[in-house]
Write a protein that holds these residues in place. Sequence first.
Motif, PDB file in Angstrom:
ATOM      1  N   GLU A 132       0.830  -1.202   0.000  1.00  0.00           N
ATOM      2  CA  GLU A 132       0.000   0.000   0.000  1.00  0.00           C
ATOM      3  C   GLU A 132       0.870   1.260   0.000  1.00  0.00           C
ATOM      4  O   GLU A 132       0.568   2.241  -0.685  1.00  0.00           O
ATOM      5  CB  GLU A 132      -0.934   0.007   1.209  1.00  0.00           C
ATOM      6  N   TYR A 133       1.967   1.209   0.788  1.00  0.00           N
ATOM      7  CA  TYR A 133       2.869   2.362   0.840  1.00  0.00           C
ATOM      8  C   TYR A 133       3.513   2.601  -0.525  1.00  0.00           C
ATOM      9  O   TYR A 133       3.586   3.738  -1.006  1.00  0.00           O
ATOM     10  CB  TYR A 133       3.948   2.123   1.896  1.00  0.00           C
ATOM     11  N   LEU A 134       3.973   1.515  -1.165  1.00  0.00           N
ATOM     12  CA  LEU A 134       4.594   1.648  -2.477  1.00  0.00           C
ATOM     13  C   LEU A 134       3.599   2.147  -3.521  1.00  0.00           C
ATOM     14  O   LEU A 134       3.937   2.980  -4.373  1.00  0.00           O
ATOM     15  CB  LEU A 134       5.185   0.299  -2.918  1.00  0.00           C
ATOM     16  N   GLU A 135       2.354   1.645  -3.464  1.00  0.00           N
ATOM     17  CA  GLU A 135       1.335   2.102  -4.408  1.00  0.00           C
ATOM     18  C   GLU A 135       1.043   3.586  -4.221  1.00  0.00           C
ATOM     19  O   GLU A 135       0.850   4.333  -5.188  1.00  0.00           O
ATOM     20  CB  GLU A 135       0.048   1.284  -4.229  1.00  0.00           C
ATOM     21  N   GLU A 136       1.030   4.020  -2.938  1.00  0.00           N
ATOM     22  CA  GLU A 136       0.810   5.440  -2.659  1.00  0.00           C
ATOM     23  C   GLU A 136       1.951   6.286  -3.205  1.00  0.00           C
ATOM     24  O   GLU A 136       1.740   7.360  -3.787  1.00  0.00           O
ATOM     25  CB  GLU A 136       0.661   5.658  -1.151  1.00  0.00           C
ATOM     26  N   GLN A 137       3.186   5.771  -3.031  1.00  0.00           N
ATOM     27  CA  GLN A 137       4.343   6.490  -3.556  1.00  0.00           C
ATOM     28  C   GLN A 137       4.281   6.576  -5.082  1.00  0.00           C
ATOM     29  O   GLN A 137       4.594   7.617  -5.668  1.00  0.00           O
ATOM     30  CB  GLN A 137       5.635   5.776  -3.133  1.00  0.00           C
ATOM     31  N   VAL A 138       3.878   5.483  -5.727  1.00  0.00           N
ATOM     32  CA  VAL A 138       3.764   5.480  -7.186  1.00  0.00           C
ATOM     33  C   VAL A 138       2.704   6.485  -7.634  1.00  0.00           C
ATOM     34  O   VAL A 138       2.912   7.245  -8.595  1.00  0.00           O
ATOM     35  CB  VAL A 138       3.422   4.071  -7.708  1.00  0.00           C
ATOM     36  N   ARG A 139       1.553   6.507  -6.930  1.00  0.00           N
ATOM     37  CA  ARG A 139       0.503   7.463  -7.286  1.00  0.00           C
ATOM     38  C   ARG A 139       0.997   8.896  -7.132  1.00  0.00           C
ATOM     39  O   ARG A 139       0.768   9.747  -7.998  1.00  0.00           O
ATOM     40  CB  ARG A 139      -0.739   7.236  -6.420  1.00  0.00           C
TER      41      ARG A 139
END
Length: 423
Positions: A132-139
């Motif tokens: 979830e953290y990585l997806e947020e960073q990607v977004r």
Amino acid sequence: MSTNTNAKFILIVDDNPTNLSVLSEALRGAGFRFRVAMDGESALTLVERNHPELILLDVEMPGIDGFETCRRLKQNPATKSIPIIFTTALADTESKTKGFTLGAVDYIPKPFEQDEVIARVKVHMQLKHLTEYLEEQVRDRTTALQNAQVQLVQQEKLSSLGEMIAGIGHELNNPINFILNNIEPLQEYITEISEILDLYQQENATPSPKLKNVLKDLDLEFVREDMAKILESFRLGTEMIKNISTSLRTFSRSDSETKSLANLHECLDSTLMILQHRLKSKGERPQIEVLKSYGLLPSVLCYPGQVNQVFMNILANAIDALDEAIVQGKLHARVPKIKITTQITSEERIVIQIADNGIGIPQPIQGRLFEPMFTTKPLGKGTGLGLAIAYQIIVDKHNGTLSINSQVGEGTVFMIEIPVENI
């Protein structure tokens, strides 16, 4: 077990009370919140109401078994990202392969070892949080890159468009002034020559036969009247070109690091002048009628060049919409129209509405119009950046709002709102 329906929790799905007891005791001892469901149907209903962070799912249950429950959860976009760990006594490779194929992340064998259960749960909870953290960073990075791209395109378009239009305006200005400055002395010369001709006719009432023939062929009186009309047409034509040149220079004014006061009506009129060729009749499409309902507006502190670009994008889109309405035979009314309305509110905010009576925009698309790279135009006819740039200019640069109201078959209204004192 917590009764807070909004708290994060782990869902246990098992029809065996002993298994439920063991898993509940293990999770409670490790400090996890949890809820229980006795079958697949109950689990699906519970998950629909409130999404768990992780699901411990029994494979063999009456009714909907664990495999089918997993399949349905993974097919649902709202629940497909929830990690599922199967709890089962099945140890054959085929069952495990089927579970992983359906989207499970792990297996916990029965009978349970509590330490193993907690260890596996913690690992997958950590993996979920990391994902979830990585997806947020990607977004966030994607949004930042899109905004940077919009800014670069905006700056490039403003720079190249401004330089080109400013150059055209400058090149037009010199010959226009030359013509305008010479019309008046030319008028005086013609007047003086006419007076001399009148005196000559008075003093030489009987011209020679040769002169008579020349005057008859020339039709002197008609020529003298027509010269005056031609001069007046020169004057009107050069005045129109001068207005176009002024509009070009108004539109292309470069923005400095600080905002400046601008007359938004002049900005709108200069943009309309540049788009004049697109407003004229074309093929089966009649001339687009532009209706202006201008209120009494004060000068606005803004970046005039950027505001002009917003007007250009929105007006050009309105013309495109009317062209498309004609092609599809869906024009709302016989005459294509664009109506521009301006007013100032009691809160010292300028409101500008640009409306067309074209085909309108479907509701699902309206919410995406200001997204970078999104376009409804055919490949090669739109970049998907025009309205994204306009939105950024109004919202980020001028602390305003840019919104749309459209009805399919009725038309579209873009509404711009910016404060007068835009600091």
